[in-house]
Design an enzyme around this catalytic site. Sequence first.
Site, PDB file in Angstrom:
ATOM      1  N   GLY A  55      18.711  42.485  15.241  1.00 13.75           N
ATOM      2  CA  GLY A  55      18.937  41.105  14.816  1.00 13.75           C
ATOM      3  C   GLY A  55      17.970  40.533  13.785  1.00 13.75           C
ATOM      4  N   ASP A 117      24.127  46.590   7.274  1.00 15.76           N
ATOM      5  CA  ASP A 117      22.966  47.479   7.387  1.00 15.76           C
ATOM      6  C   ASP A 117      23.304  48.571   8.407  1.00 15.76           C
ATOM      7  OD1 ASP A 117      20.354  48.239   6.761  1.00 15.76           O
ATOM      8  OD2 ASP A 117      19.460  47.045   8.364  1.00 15.76           O
ATOM      9  N   LYS A 157      24.568  49.005   2.997  1.00 16.59           N
ATOM     10  CA  LYS A 157      23.654  50.161   2.981  1.00 16.59           C
ATOM     11  C   LYS A 157      24.419  51.455   2.755  1.00 16.59           C
ATOM     12  CE  LYS A 157      21.059  51.391   6.714  1.00 16.59           C
ATOM     13  NZ  LYS A 157      19.802  51.118   7.421  1.00 16.59           N
TER      14      LYS A 157
END
Length: 203
Positions: A55, A117, A157
């Site tokens: 987070g 991500d 990513k």
Amino acid sequence: MTRNWRLERRQDHYYWRAKREGYRSRAAYKLLEIHRKYGLLKPGFKVLDLGCSPGGWLQVALNIVGPKGRVLGVDVNPIKPFKAENLSFLQCDLRKPELPSLILKKLGGKADVVLSDASPNISGVWEVDHARQMELAEAAYRTALETLKPGGSLLVKVFEGDLLEGFRKTLKENFGKVRIVKPKASRSRSAEVYLLAEGFKGG
Ligand SMILES: C[S@@+](CC[C@H](N)C(=O)[O-])C[C@H]1O[C@@H](n2cnc3c(N)ncnc32)[C@H](O)[C@@H]1O
């Protein structure tokens, strides 16, 4: 956890900085750096964060969008709850076809920015890890096609390798500008880089 990995963590400036500054992950500094350089997030924005656990990126996004914005995190793994009322979480695999409609419901409309991500467990076999990473990046991109506002941005990513250029070209067809970014907090020996795609042309 191997001895080398432990040693590396002890020497990791961003790991300790995250502990000191109350971020849930060192990854927070990657998003902060990209945001400061490219002005990715704004107060009041709706932000979708794919592969958000534990987070750190959620914390950064929440701080910037403020009380008038909304942040939605998605991950296969759970997260420790947040107190903020404008942050919600969906525990789901980002490759599930029903995810976009769940996101639109939870977020109350399309996002200004989609972040991903997400990354797989690393096997150490380069070709396998590259292919798995690119599969997640493509799933994030497909999700963005259905959940991003026209004009919005996608930060995703990827791992350097054979499949990257084809993916970059696909993004280029749907966004005004696509750059490859490598924030300082990303380990230099890692194949990890991010594609920042701005100016979504619309679904
Ligand atoms: C590097 S971590 C993300 C760190 C996060 N940005 C932060 O700041 O805390 C990668 C995350 O991707 C998630 N992930 C991997 N495969 C996924 C999938 N298929 N669907 C959803 N999440 C996935 C993992 O569970 C993991 O939490």
